[in-house]
Design a protein around this motif. Structure first.
Motif, PDB file in Angstrom:
ATOM      1  N   GLU A 240       0.471  -1.053   0.116  1.00  0.00           N
ATOM      2  CA  GLU A 240       0.004  -0.037  -0.250  1.00  0.00           C
ATOM      3  C   GLU A 240       0.940   1.303   0.083  1.00  0.00           C
ATOM      4  O   GLU A 240       0.399   1.890  -0.715  1.00  0.00           O
ATOM      5  N   CYS A 241       1.928   1.373   1.000  1.00  0.00           N
ATOM      6  CA  CYS A 241       2.459   2.350   1.627  1.00  0.00           C
ATOM      7  C   CYS A 241       3.872   2.363   0.883  1.00  0.00           C
ATOM      8  O   CYS A 241       4.370   2.945   0.025  1.00  0.00           O
ATOM      9  N   GLU A 242       3.883   1.755   0.931  1.00  0.00           N
ATOM     10  CA  GLU A 242       5.828   1.186   0.308  1.00  0.00           C
ATOM     11  C   GLU A 242       7.160   1.444   1.257  1.00  0.00           C
ATOM     12  O   GLU A 242       7.842   1.631   0.823  1.00  0.00           O
ATOM     13  N   THR A 243       6.556   1.301   2.410  1.00  0.00           N
ATOM     14  CA  THR A 243       7.112   1.298   3.215  1.00  0.00           C
ATOM     15  C   THR A 243       8.651   0.500   2.871  1.00  0.00           C
ATOM     16  O   THR A 243       7.483  -0.661   3.549  1.00  0.00           O
ATOM     17  N   ASP A 244       9.929  -0.172   3.411  1.00  0.00           N
ATOM     18  CA  ASP A 244      10.269  -0.749   3.440  1.00  0.00           C
ATOM     19  C   ASP A 244      10.397  -1.279   5.660  1.00  0.00           C
ATOM     20  O   ASP A 244      10.590  -1.217   5.759  1.00  0.00           O
ATOM     21  N   LEU A 245      10.399  -2.894   4.564  1.00  0.00           N
ATOM     22  CA  LEU A 245       9.573  -3.441   7.126  1.00  0.00           C
ATOM     23  C   LEU A 245      10.766  -4.335   6.568  1.00  0.00           C
ATOM     24  O   LEU A 245      11.697  -5.261   6.144  1.00  0.00           O
ATOM     25  N   THR A 246      10.961  -4.251   7.820  1.00  0.00           N
ATOM     26  CA  THR A 246      12.446  -5.213   8.127  1.00  0.00           C
ATOM     27  C   THR A 246      11.509  -6.129   9.870  1.00  0.00           C
ATOM     28  O   THR A 246      11.032  -5.449  10.445  1.00  0.00           O
ATOM     29  N   VAL A 247      11.338  -7.526   9.304  1.00  0.00           N
ATOM     30  CA  VAL A 247      11.129  -7.997  10.988  1.00  0.00           C
ATOM     31  C   VAL A 247      11.648  -9.208  11.007  1.00  0.00           C
ATOM     32  O   VAL A 247      12.169  -9.975  10.515  1.00  0.00           O
ATOM     33  N   PRO A 248      10.965  -9.624  12.389  1.00  0.00           N
ATOM     34  CA  PRO A 248      11.898 -10.677  12.623  1.00  0.00           C
ATOM     35  C   PRO A 248      10.997 -12.138  12.793  1.00  0.00           C
ATOM     36  O   PRO A 248      10.215 -11.909  11.990  1.00  0.00           O
ATOM     37  N   PRO A 249      11.977 -13.309  12.808  1.00  0.00           N
ATOM     38  CA  PRO A 249      11.052 -14.558  12.267  1.00  0.00           C
ATOM     39  C   PRO A 249      10.063 -14.108  11.838  1.00  0.00           C
ATOM     40  O   PRO A 249       9.146 -14.135  13.192  1.00  0.00           O
ATOM     41  N   ILE A 250       9.371 -15.093  10.802  1.00  0.00           N
ATOM     42  CA  ILE A 250       7.985 -15.306  11.033  1.00  0.00           C
ATOM     43  C   ILE A 250       8.194 -16.391   9.912  1.00  0.00           C
ATOM     44  O   ILE A 250       8.154 -16.507   8.733  1.00  0.00           O
ATOM     45  N   VAL A 251       6.475 -16.795  10.030  1.00  0.00           N
ATOM     46  CA  VAL A 251       5.897 -18.026   8.656  1.00  0.00           C
ATOM     47  C   VAL A 251       4.893 -17.906   8.063  1.00  0.00           C
ATOM     48  O   VAL A 251       4.199 -16.226   8.224  1.00  0.00           O
ATOM     49  N   GLN A 252       4.493 -18.100   7.039  1.00  0.00           N
ATOM     50  CA  GLN A 252       3.414 -17.922   6.186  1.00  0.00           C
ATOM     51  C   GLN A 252       2.184 -18.315   6.580  1.00  0.00           C
ATOM     52  O   GLN A 252       2.022 -19.298   7.462  1.00  0.00           O
ATOM     53  N   GLY A 253       1.717 -16.746   6.007  1.00  0.00           N
ATOM     54  CA  GLY A 253       0.512 -17.046   6.880  1.00  0.00           C
ATOM     55  C   GLY A 253      -0.095 -16.045   7.979  1.00  0.00           C
ATOM     56  O   GLY A 253      -1.326 -16.282   8.147  1.00  0.00           O
ATOM     57  N   GLU A 254       1.136 -15.768   8.557  1.00  0.00           N
ATOM     58  CA  GLU A 254       1.609 -14.790   9.497  1.00  0.00           C
ATOM     59  C   GLU A 254       0.730 -14.036   9.245  1.00  0.00           C
ATOM     60  O   GLU A 254       1.117 -13.165   8.239  1.00  0.00           O
ATOM     61  N   THR A 255       0.231 -12.665  10.520  1.00  0.00           N
ATOM     62  CA  THR A 255      -0.024 -11.359   9.325  1.00  0.00           C
ATOM     63  C   THR A 255       0.449 -10.135  10.985  1.00  0.00           C
ATOM     64  O   THR A 255       0.981 -10.477  12.162  1.00  0.00           O
ATOM     65  N   PHE A 256       0.611  -9.240  10.033  1.00  0.00           N
ATOM     66  CA  PHE A 256       1.350  -8.628  10.896  1.00  0.00           C
ATOM     67  C   PHE A 256       0.747  -6.754  11.072  1.00  0.00           C
ATOM     68  O   PHE A 256       0.504  -6.841   9.357  1.00  0.00           O
ATOM     69  N   ALA A 257       0.550  -5.600  11.534  1.00  0.00           N
ATOM     70  CA  ALA A 257       0.547  -4.793  10.426  1.00  0.00           C
ATOM     71  C   ALA A 257       1.302  -3.478  10.101  1.00  0.00           C
ATOM     72  O   ALA A 257       2.331  -3.450  10.788  1.00  0.00           O
ATOM     73  N   CYS A 258       1.671  -2.992   9.017  1.00  0.00           N
ATOM     74  CA  CYS A 258       2.893  -2.065   8.533  1.00  0.00           C
ATOM     75  C   CYS A 258       2.660  -0.383   9.650  1.00  0.00           C
ATOM     76  O   CYS A 258       1.418  -0.312  10.374  1.00  0.00           O
ATOM     77  N   PRO A 259       3.554  -0.830  10.357  1.00  0.00           N
ATOM     78  CA  PRO A 259       3.617   0.265  10.921  1.00  0.00           C
ATOM     79  C   PRO A 259       4.252   1.780  10.807  1.00  0.00           C
ATOM     80  O   PRO A 259       2.989   2.995  10.983  1.00  0.00           O
ATOM     81  N   GLU A 260       3.558   1.915   9.300  1.00  0.00           N
ATOM     82  CA  GLU A 260       3.501   3.605   8.872  1.00  0.00           C
ATOM     83  C   GLU A 260       2.173   3.734   8.112  1.00  0.00           C
ATOM     84  O   GLU A 260       1.423   4.872   8.843  1.00  0.00           O
TER      85      GLU A 260
END
Length: 61
Positions: free
Chosen positions: A12-32
């Motif tokens: 959506e906003c094209e923010t570069d995201l760096t996240v800790p290890p996560i698995v396929q199917g998991e969800t999270f919110a874009c901080p921007e």
């Protein structure tokens, strides 16, 4: 000691995201933009992300 992280870009906003290890199917919110994102695929430390539509409840107020 280093911590493994994964990288991706918010569709959506094209923010570069760096996240800790996560698995396929998991969800999270874009901080921007606060959009809910689902991990569709992980290849070579890069995340393929998809927007998730969130249905809000109508409490009849």
């Amino acid at each position: 000691m280093s911590t493994a992280t994964l990288n991706g870009v918010c569709p959506e906003c094209e923010t570069d995201l760096t996240v800790p290890p996560i698995v396929q199917g998991e969800t999270f919110a874009c901080p921007e933009c606060m959009l809910t994102l689902r991990v569709e695929d992980i290849q070579d430390g890069r995340l393929s992300l998809q927007m998730v539509e969130v249905q809000l409840r109508d409490w009849g107020q």
